[in-house]
Design an enzyme around this catalytic site. Structure first.
Site, PDB file in Angstrom:
ATOM      1  NE  ARG A   1       5.580   7.526  13.917  1.00 41.60           N
ATOM      2  CZ  ARG A   1       5.153   6.313  13.506  1.00 41.60           C
ATOM      3  NH1 ARG A   1       4.944   5.359  14.388  1.00 41.60           N
ATOM      4  NH2 ARG A   1       4.958   6.068  12.249  1.00 41.60           N
ATOM      5  CB  THR A  36      17.989 -10.975  11.822  1.00 40.15           C
ATOM      6  OG1 THR A  36      16.577 -11.183  11.828  1.00 40.15           O
ATOM      7  CG2 THR A  36      18.308  -9.823  10.908  1.00 40.15           C
ATOM      8  CE  LYS A  40      17.811 -14.365   5.913  1.00 35.32           C
ATOM      9  NZ  LYS A  40      18.358 -14.912   4.678  1.00 35.32           N
ATOM     10  CD1 TRP A  51       2.147   3.950   8.112  1.00 39.58           C
ATOM     11  CD2 TRP A  51       1.464   2.179   6.945  1.00 39.58           C
ATOM     12  NE1 TRP A  51       2.806   2.846   8.583  1.00 39.58           N
ATOM     13  CE2 TRP A  51       2.410   1.747   7.893  1.00 39.58           C
ATOM     14  CE3 TRP A  51       0.897   1.228   6.090  1.00 39.58           C
ATOM     15  CZ2 TRP A  51       2.802   0.415   8.019  1.00 39.58           C
ATOM     16  CZ3 TRP A  51       1.295  -0.100   6.218  1.00 39.58           C
ATOM     17  CH2 TRP A  51       2.228  -0.492   7.175  1.00 39.58           C
ATOM     18  CB  SER A  53      -1.713  -5.174  -7.989  1.00 31.48           C
ATOM     19  OG  SER A  53      -0.331  -5.154  -8.221  1.00 31.48           O
ATOM     20  CB  SER A  54       0.173  -7.343  -3.510  1.00 34.18           C
ATOM     21  OG  SER A  54       0.450  -5.996  -3.476  1.00 34.18           O
ATOM     22  CB  SER A 102      22.283 -13.746  -0.317  1.00 37.97           C
ATOM     23  OG  SER A 102      21.833 -13.453   0.967  1.00 37.97           O
ATOM     24  CG  ASP A 138       7.420 -14.708 -19.679  1.00 39.77           C
ATOM     25  OD1 ASP A 138       6.983 -14.233 -18.622  1.00 39.77           O
ATOM     26  OD2 ASP A 138       7.612 -14.032 -20.707  1.00 39.77           O
ATOM     27  CG  HIS A 178       5.936  -7.675  12.380  1.00 40.19           C
ATOM     28  ND1 HIS A 178       6.533  -6.521  12.804  1.00 40.19           N
ATOM     29  CD2 HIS A 178       6.926  -8.556  12.201  1.00 40.19           C
ATOM     30  CE1 HIS A 178       7.837  -6.715  12.893  1.00 40.19           C
ATOM     31  NE2 HIS A 178       8.099  -7.932  12.542  1.00 40.19           N
ATOM     32  CG  HIS A 191       6.651  -6.022  17.894  1.00 41.00           C
ATOM     33  ND1 HIS A 191       7.445  -7.020  17.399  1.00 41.00           N
ATOM     34  CD2 HIS A 191       6.356  -5.254  16.827  1.00 41.00           C
ATOM     35  CE1 HIS A 191       7.623  -6.853  16.103  1.00 41.00           C
ATOM     36  NE2 HIS A 191       6.975  -5.786  15.738  1.00 41.00           N
ATOM     37  CG  HIS A 192       3.923  -3.046  15.113  1.00 40.95           C
ATOM     38  ND1 HIS A 192       4.783  -2.259  14.380  1.00 40.95           N
ATOM     39  CD2 HIS A 192       4.167  -4.319  14.731  1.00 40.95           C
ATOM     40  CE1 HIS A 192       5.513  -3.023  13.582  1.00 40.95           C
ATOM     41  NE2 HIS A 192       5.167  -4.284  13.776  1.00 40.95           N
ATOM     42  CE1 TYR A 195      10.981  -8.522   9.952  1.00 36.15           C
ATOM     43  CE2 TYR A 195       9.511 -10.249  10.678  1.00 36.15           C
ATOM     44  CZ  TYR A 195      10.444  -9.276  10.960  1.00 36.15           C
ATOM     45  OH  TYR A 195      10.844  -9.071  12.243  1.00 36.15           O
ATOM     46  CD  GLU A 245       3.453  -4.696   3.269  1.00 36.34           C
ATOM     47  OE1 GLU A 245       2.869  -5.728   2.883  1.00 36.34           O
ATOM     48  OE2 GLU A 245       3.942  -3.861   2.504  1.00 36.34           O
ATOM     49  CG  HIS A 271       6.719   9.753   3.153  1.00 39.23           C
ATOM     50  ND1 HIS A 271       7.649   9.789   2.143  1.00 39.23           N
ATOM     51  CD2 HIS A 271       7.353   9.180   4.217  1.00 39.23           C
ATOM     52  CE1 HIS A 271       8.793   9.273   2.579  1.00 39.23           C
ATOM     53  NE2 HIS A 271       8.643   8.886   3.838  1.00 39.23           N
TER      54      HIS A 271
END
Lengths: 525, 290
Positions: free
Chosen positions: A450, A328, A331, A142, A169-170, A268, A106, A253, A302-303, A257, A255, A77
């Site tokens: 979890r 943040t 924003k 994951w 690809s990315s 915005s 293009d 991390h 921090h993870h 963002y 990622e 998932h």
């Protein structure tokens, strides 16, 4: 019906029913469309996996699936939703919008653009095929932590190599965005005149190019540890399993963002249109995005507060993480200041954008709680974490993607969507998303872990609520599908402006936007 | 259909990308099956690799043809430059992951396993008496892979450093020749660069042979062997790719594809080669020297 052969005509697309058009296309709009539909299909697949999880968790005890399969559902998932939904959907939006927004004919590298997309169906077919293999799909989460992940059966090399493929690809997609933004702007479109969606994507693309190769390196190490006898993550050989976590989160991390910055760009764009005021604090928005991107590289641990880091590490990563609240906050302040005393109306894109601001902020606050190392020892690996990142990803990223579809759909297909259905979709989604994820805060704080298919009795009520919410949210998205198809096929014709006073070059083009826009660069005021 | 003199070239539909997807997918599925121990996985990977080579020829061939036909204006050239620049940056980050693993192992995992800092108790109970020392006893408390002799810096590796640095000089010499329109010097310079790259690879093969046969040093020699072979191995792989790219450019120079003011393919190859060169300097310092 146009039946022009491929390659000899430049001005008109082939028939949309021609498979060759979609396989060989180099047109940014075609490729954007492919990305968006791909993301939606993956959204349904990843959504069904979420519903398997929620069905099992409806009641305590083991009811429907065995724990191994449950764990492979949580793993898959996540992989589907991150790599198959949010990232491709944003790339699809980038393809459709960036050339129109900066006045380019293009994307800069159109053939590579095609490859960036056409890798994805192959890579995800490889990934999904692992569910049918000996030993089942990947079930170690994951994040692929060793040594657990190294116990995966036949699936492991498929998982790792397909992630390499997705990374390819990315990276190509990101290189294309950078080259387009830096090189394809119409004369006069200076960097500080670019719409924020373009800015946020430029910074996102930079993050992608910087961290996808690090992920590739990390998972290559997993592969060689498993099959070629290396000792990266083997303490007996002088390595360390925790080393993988550092490498992974150095990717991971930034990622997260990558998954949110383009949303900031979308919101915005939408808020000023429906508040009928220019965006408040444009330059500070740009700098805040840059600051968030910079900080994303120095907060990864921090993870892993509970993994056993030196105290200095805990403190550094805690304070650096809390710093992110500053840009943040800038924003969120700017969006609210944009709406202040505006002539606001509440069409569907605006509703989703407002929902984004409120609920993303809730996810931001729970993120601040998680950033506090001492209390994170209590929250770590509980449903509180699940609640946190689903608040920033579902009513965050996904709501922003949906808002973007509503906002630009009339430009893409030339027809207005049904406002009544759109608003229904918004309210159903908002009610159910909160019903799903809000109770998870409570069970998490009370200690429900979890990635476990069973739980203690006292968590039952909140889990039932969450399951009901999840089914409601999932079904509401079918309404979105119906609405989009209806708008593509029929509906009130959209004007080229579409929204009153919407700013940006894309609104100067007719609706639907012509197959090739801005073959000659527009004049920028 | 003629392109207007100054419009940005947007190619028509191309079948190479989807061909490439099929090729890479065949390659990866083959590799995965090979790793899972099937008898046919390796062959499938080879077929995929063959298809990938065909795709690269076809795709780059098309680009060369379009470039020769003058379809690319100055703006397209800039797109290629940004593309190549960021591609090399992504490669730098790939190597950064492996350098990071090297630094982490040396500065954290090995000292912790030896009982430094919070590792004291673990060392006492699990690995009593274990003390790591880089590079000679860095295969962990399990002595994984057995005794080995580390690879010193001043034999083949120093020669290899000289070879790669000289190849950078010959390449720059060739570039100057290209800009000044001296064809003979260009071709000699480029040929020397490719030759130096090939000699470098030959030395690398010798070094690996030496390590496996006389030093007892293998990929399985704990974290030392792991980082040594993975870093130098990926670097060697990149040198091979770089040398192939330069060889293609050499053939294109001999067919007169480039002019003194329009030769981005040459420059892209040169950027790549210098990148490989710089990575080697990092390897020489951090893998061999200190």
């Amino acid at each position: 019906m146009s039946t022009v052969a491929a390659g000899d005509h430049h001005d008109h697309p082939e028939s949309p029913y021609s498979i060759k058009r979609w396989l060989f296309t180099t047109n940014h709009k075609d490729i954007g469309t492919l990305y968006l539909w791909f993301a939606f299909i993956m959204f349904l697949i990843g959504g069904v996996m979420a519903l398997v999880i929620r069905t099992e968790l409806f009641q305590p005890g083991l009811q429907f699936v065995d724990p191994q399969f449950f764990n492979s559902m949580t793993t898959m998932h996540a992989i589907m939703m991150i790599f198959g939904v949010v990232m491709p959907a944003f790339t699809g939006l980038a393809n459709w919008l960036i050339p129109m927004m900066i006045g380019a004919p293009d994307m800069a590298l159109p053939r590579m653009n095609n490859w960036s997309f056409w890798i994805l169906p192959f890579a995800f077919a490889m990934m999904l095929s692992t569910l049918f293999m000996d030993g089942g799909g990947p079930a170690g989460g994951w994040t692929l932590y060793p040594p657990l992940t190294l116990q995966t059966g036949d699936a492991l090399p498929f998982v790792i190599l397909s992630m390499h493929f997705m990374g390819l690809s990315s990276i190509m997609g990101a290189i294309n965005v950078v080259a387009t933004v830096l090189n394809m702007r119409a004369p006069g479109m200076t960097l500080m005149k670019m719409p924020l969606f373009v800015w946020t994507w430029l910074i996102t693309a930079y993050l992608l190019i910087a961290v996808m190769p690090v992920l590739a390196g990390g998972i290559t190490m997993l592969l060689t540890d498993k099959y070629f006898g290396t000792s990266f993550f083997n303490a007996a050989g002088g390595g360390d399993p925790v080393m993988f976590q550092h490498i992974f989160w150095f990717f991971g991390h930034p990622e997260v963002y990558i998954l949110i910055l383009p949303s900031f760009g979308v919101v915005s764009s939408i808020i000023p249109t429906f508040a009928r005021k220019p965006l408040f604090g444009y330059a500070s928005m740009v700098y805040a995005t840059g600051a968030i991107a910079f900080l994303s590289f120095i907060v990864w641990a921090h993870h892993m507060f509970t993994v056993g880091m030196p105290l200095a590490g805990e403190l550094f990563f805690m304070f650096a993480t809390m710093l992110i609240a500053v840009p943040t906050g800038v924003k969120v302040f700017n969006w609210i200041a944009t709406m202040w005393r505006g002539s606001m109306t509440f069409e569907t894109p605006m509703l989703f954008a407002l929902g984004f601001i409120v609920m993303f902020s809730i996810g931001g606050f729970s993120g601040l709680m998680l950033a506090l190392a001492p209390v994170d020892f209590q929250y770590h690996d509980t449903y509180f974490v699940v609640a946190h990142f689903h608040y920033v990803l579902v009513p965050g990223s996904i709501f922003a993607i949906i808002a973007a579809v509503y906002y630009w759909l009339p430009k893409w297909c030339g027809n207005m969507y049904s406002e009544g259905l759109g608003k229904t979709h918004f309210w159903l989604s908002t009610i159910f998303v909160n019903l799903t994820f809000f109770p998870m805060h409570f069970v998490g704080l009370a200690g429900m872990p979890r990635r476990i298919p069973d739980y203690a009795l006292q968590f039952s009520d909140y889990n039932m609520m969450a399951t009901i919410g999840a089914f409601g949210f999932g079904l509401s998205q079918l309404l979105f599908l119906v609405l989009v198809i209806k708008a593509i096929r029929s509906g009130k014709k959209a004007t080229s402006q579409v929204w009153e006073d919407a700013e940006g070059l894309e609104w100067t083009l007719p609706s639907p936007a012509p197959y090739h826009s801005f073959s000659t660069p527009p004049a920028i005021k | 259909m003629a392109q207007a003199e100054n419009s940005y070239y947007v190619p028509h539909g191309s079948h190479w990308p989807i061909f490439g997807s099929v090729a890479v997918c065949t390659l990866l599925v083959g590799m995965a099956n090979y790793l899972n121990g099937t008898s046919w996985g390796g062959n499938m990977a080879l077929v995929g690799f063959g298809l990938l080579v065909i795709m690269l020829f076809g795709w780059f061939g098309t680009v060369v043809k379009e470039s020769r036909a003058g379809l690319y204006n100055a703006q397209v050239d800039v797109s290629f430059r940004w593309g190549m620049f960021w591609f090399i940056f992504s490669e730098v980050m790939f190597f950064a992951a492996f350098f990071g693993a090297l630094f982490y192992a040396r500065n954290y995992s090995l000292p912790w396993l030896s009982g430094e800092g919070s590792g004291a108790i673990t060392n006492m109970f699990l690995y009593e008496g274990f003390e790591a020392s880089w590079p000679s006893a860095a295969n962990g408390p399990g002595n994984v892979g057995g005794e080995y002799k580390p690879m010193g810096a001043w034999g083949l590796p120093a020669i290899n450093t000289a070879l790669l640095l000289s190849s950078g000089v010959t390449l720059t010499w060739a570039h100057h020749a290209l800009k000044a329109g001296h064809r003979a010097q260009l071709i000699i310079g480029l040929f020397l660069t490719v030759a130096l790259g090939a000699i470098f690879m030959a030395c690398q093969v010798l070094e690996y042979k030496e390590a496996y046969e006389h030093y007892g040093l293998t990929l399985g020699s704990g974290i030392y062997g792991t980082t040594f072979f993975m870093l130098t191995g990926f670097h060697g792989f990149h040198v091979t790719i770089g040398a192939i790219i330069l060889a293609v450019i050499l053939f294109r120079c001999m067919s007169g594809h480039f002019s003194s003011d329009n030769h981005f393919a040459f420059e892209a190859a040169a950027w790549y080669w210098h990148f490989v060169d710089v990575v080697w300097l990092g390897l020489f310092v951090f893998v061999y020297l200190v």
